[in-house]
Design a protein around this motif. Structure first.
Motif, PDB file in Angstrom:
ATOM      1  N   ASP A  54       1.017  -1.159   0.839  1.00  0.00           N
ATOM      2  CA  ASP A  54      -0.074  -0.226  -0.636  1.00  0.00           C
ATOM      3  C   ASP A  54       0.764   1.146  -0.210  1.00  0.00           C
ATOM      4  O   ASP A  54       2.129   1.342   0.355  1.00  0.00           O
ATOM      5  CB  ASP A  54      -0.536   0.376   1.051  1.00  0.00           C
ATOM      6  N   ILE A  56       1.043   5.457   0.621  1.00  0.00           N
ATOM      7  CA  ILE A  56       0.329   6.893   0.734  1.00  0.00           C
ATOM      8  C   ILE A  56       1.384   7.945   0.330  1.00  0.00           C
ATOM      9  O   ILE A  56       2.638   8.178   0.730  1.00  0.00           O
ATOM     10  CB  ILE A  56       0.834   6.840   2.400  1.00  0.00           C
ATOM     11  N   TYR A  68      -0.321  13.099   8.910  1.00  0.00           N
ATOM     12  CA  TYR A  68      -0.625  12.704   8.180  1.00  0.00           C
ATOM     13  C   TYR A  68      -0.684  10.669   7.398  1.00  0.00           C
ATOM     14  O   TYR A  68      -1.739   9.941   7.915  1.00  0.00           O
ATOM     15  CB  TYR A  68      -0.559  13.042   6.844  1.00  0.00           C
ATOM     16  N   TYR A  70       0.850   8.908  10.132  1.00  0.00           N
ATOM     17  CA  TYR A  70       0.673   7.528  10.975  1.00  0.00           C
ATOM     18  C   TYR A  70      -1.066   7.384  10.644  1.00  0.00           C
ATOM     19  O   TYR A  70      -1.307   6.687  11.077  1.00  0.00           O
ATOM     20  CB  TYR A  70       1.042   8.334  12.457  1.00  0.00           C
ATOM     21  N   ASP A  71      -1.507   8.758  10.557  1.00  0.00           N
ATOM     22  CA  ASP A  71      -2.826   8.727  10.760  1.00  0.00           C
ATOM     23  C   ASP A  71      -3.809   7.997   9.547  1.00  0.00           C
ATOM     24  O   ASP A  71      -4.758   7.187   9.593  1.00  0.00           O
ATOM     25  CB  ASP A  71      -3.507   9.541  10.582  1.00  0.00           C
ATOM     26  N   GLU A  72      -3.179   8.279   8.617  1.00  0.00           N
ATOM     27  CA  GLU A  72      -3.537   6.892   7.332  1.00  0.00           C
ATOM     28  C   GLU A  72      -3.399   5.279   7.040  1.00  0.00           C
ATOM     29  O   GLU A  72      -3.870   4.537   6.994  1.00  0.00           O
ATOM     30  CB  GLU A  72      -2.557   7.649   5.779  1.00  0.00           C
ATOM     31  N   SER A  73      -1.844   5.349   7.588  1.00  0.00           N
ATOM     32  CA  SER A  73      -1.762   4.174   7.875  1.00  0.00           C
ATOM     33  C   SER A  73      -2.735   3.341   8.858  1.00  0.00           C
ATOM     34  O   SER A  73      -3.340   2.474   9.356  1.00  0.00           O
ATOM     35  CB  SER A  73      -0.326   4.100   8.548  1.00  0.00           C
ATOM     36  N   LYS A  74      -3.253   4.411  10.504  1.00  0.00           N
ATOM     37  CA  LYS A  74      -4.645   3.620  11.385  1.00  0.00           C
ATOM     38  C   LYS A  74      -5.498   3.346  10.367  1.00  0.00           C
ATOM     39  O   LYS A  74      -5.767   2.516  10.790  1.00  0.00           O
ATOM     40  CB  LYS A  74      -4.942   4.408  12.577  1.00  0.00           C
ATOM     41  N   LYS A  75      -6.010   4.227   9.875  1.00  0.00           N
ATOM     42  CA  LYS A  75      -6.860   4.507   8.439  1.00  0.00           C
ATOM     43  C   LYS A  75      -7.393   2.983   7.630  1.00  0.00           C
ATOM     44  O   LYS A  75      -7.833   2.487   7.730  1.00  0.00           O
ATOM     45  CB  LYS A  75      -7.682   5.159   8.186  1.00  0.00           C
ATOM     46  N   LYS A  76      -6.207   2.428   7.298  1.00  0.00           N
ATOM     47  CA  LYS A  76      -5.613   1.627   6.430  1.00  0.00           C
ATOM     48  C   LYS A  76      -5.620  -0.249   7.586  1.00  0.00           C
ATOM     49  O   LYS A  76      -5.499  -0.917   7.235  1.00  0.00           O
ATOM     50  CB  LYS A  76      -4.618   1.679   6.290  1.00  0.00           C
ATOM     51  N   ASN A  77      -5.425  -0.073   8.729  1.00  0.00           N
ATOM     52  CA  ASN A  77      -5.404  -1.256  10.004  1.00  0.00           C
ATOM     53  C   ASN A  77      -3.891  -1.439   9.762  1.00  0.00           C
ATOM     54  O   ASN A  77      -3.781  -2.962   9.601  1.00  0.00           O
ATOM     55  CB  ASN A  77      -6.325  -1.902   9.721  1.00  0.00           C
TER      56      ASN A  77
END
Length: 264
Positions: A54, A56, A68, A70-77
């Motif tokens: 994946d 970003i 950003y 960090y937050d996106e990695s969390k959203k992607k689990n």
């Protein structure tokens, strides 16, 4: 899903590391500015190696970028269990004649973004007592380098920060490694801030490795749980020799030599 996060992943050392880790069945989270290149690279790696890949899209010269990511990695689990802070930027030339905004972006990418990403992803690694961080330094980490003064200083920061962080993380079972390549055949010196007469003089005669060679040494050091590695035998030998000479003398002789080569 556990992933290895690589910044600066679409060219040079970062791309070579992505290919080699994918071959070792690492799931990847790749970060760079060019979405087209990221999308293509992820597709190639996923299809060839049957891994999760994946990406970003963000610009690490912007202060919001680490949060950003960090937050996106969390959203992607996605759980980042290996963080490779590879993205870097440099400049060549007389400091006062260089573009100030570019010099400040060097510090943002090479230092601030690296620190922020370590700060964001380390807590989970320490809690799990598992994980690895690789901060990419440089041969310039070991001595001041006139006519690339900001770049060299930024890489000396990487050295000091990483050596200290290594010991802070040791009790938690988290590996932190300082990895220092020398001159590498990549696009690093082809940027507007480096592709000039000073850049050519500064790199003349330097020992050079390919991105693939550097990636192989980095991954080998990672697998051996090393905390420090200079890439290339000649580079490692030069580092040991230079450590015996005061930095003031190195800087003075380096500047004198390069001015002579420039006819100044």
């Amino acid at each position: 899903m556990k992933v290895t996060l690589i910044t600066g992943a679409t060219s040079g050392i970062g791309e070579a590391v992505a290919h080699q880790l994918a071959g070792k069945k690492h799931n990847l989270l790749l970060v760079a500015r060019n979405e087209q290149k990221l999308k293509h690279l992820c597709s190639v790696l996923a299809d060839k190696h049957k891994i999760g890949a994946d990406y970003i899209v963000t610009d690490l010269s912007k202060t919001h970028a680490p949060n950003y990511i960090y937050d996106e990695s969390k959203k992607k689990n996605l759980v980042v269990n290996i963080l490779i802070n590879n993205a870097g930027m440099g400049s060549s030339g007389v400091f006062v004649k260089n573009d100030l905004q570019t010099e400040l972006e060097i510090l943002q990418i090479n230092n601030s973004a690296m620190v922020a990403l370590c700060h964001l992803f380390l807590p989970a690694m320490m809690s799990n007592e598992s994980g690895s961080i690789i901060n990419v330094g440089s041969m310039a980490s070991f001595f001041p380098s006139p006519y690339m003064s900001v770049y060299a200083a930024s890489k000396m920061f990487v050295l000091s920060f990483t050596e200290a962080l290594t010991e802070e993380c040791r009790p938690y079972g988290v590996q932190v490694m300082l990895f220092c390549p020398g001159l590498t055949t990549s696009n690093f010196m082809n940027t507007p801030s480096n592709d000039n007469e000073w850049g050519k003089v500064l790199t003349a005669g330097a020992n050079t490795q390919t991105p693939e060679q550097v990636a192989t040494e980095m991954i080998r050091a990672l697998e051996k749980k090393k905390t420090f590695q200079v890439s290339g035998r000649l580079n490692a030998a030069a580092t040991k020799i230079l450590s015996l000479i005061p930095n003031t003398i190195i800087a003075k002789q380096f500047a004198k030599s390069k001015r002579k080569q420039m006819g100044k």
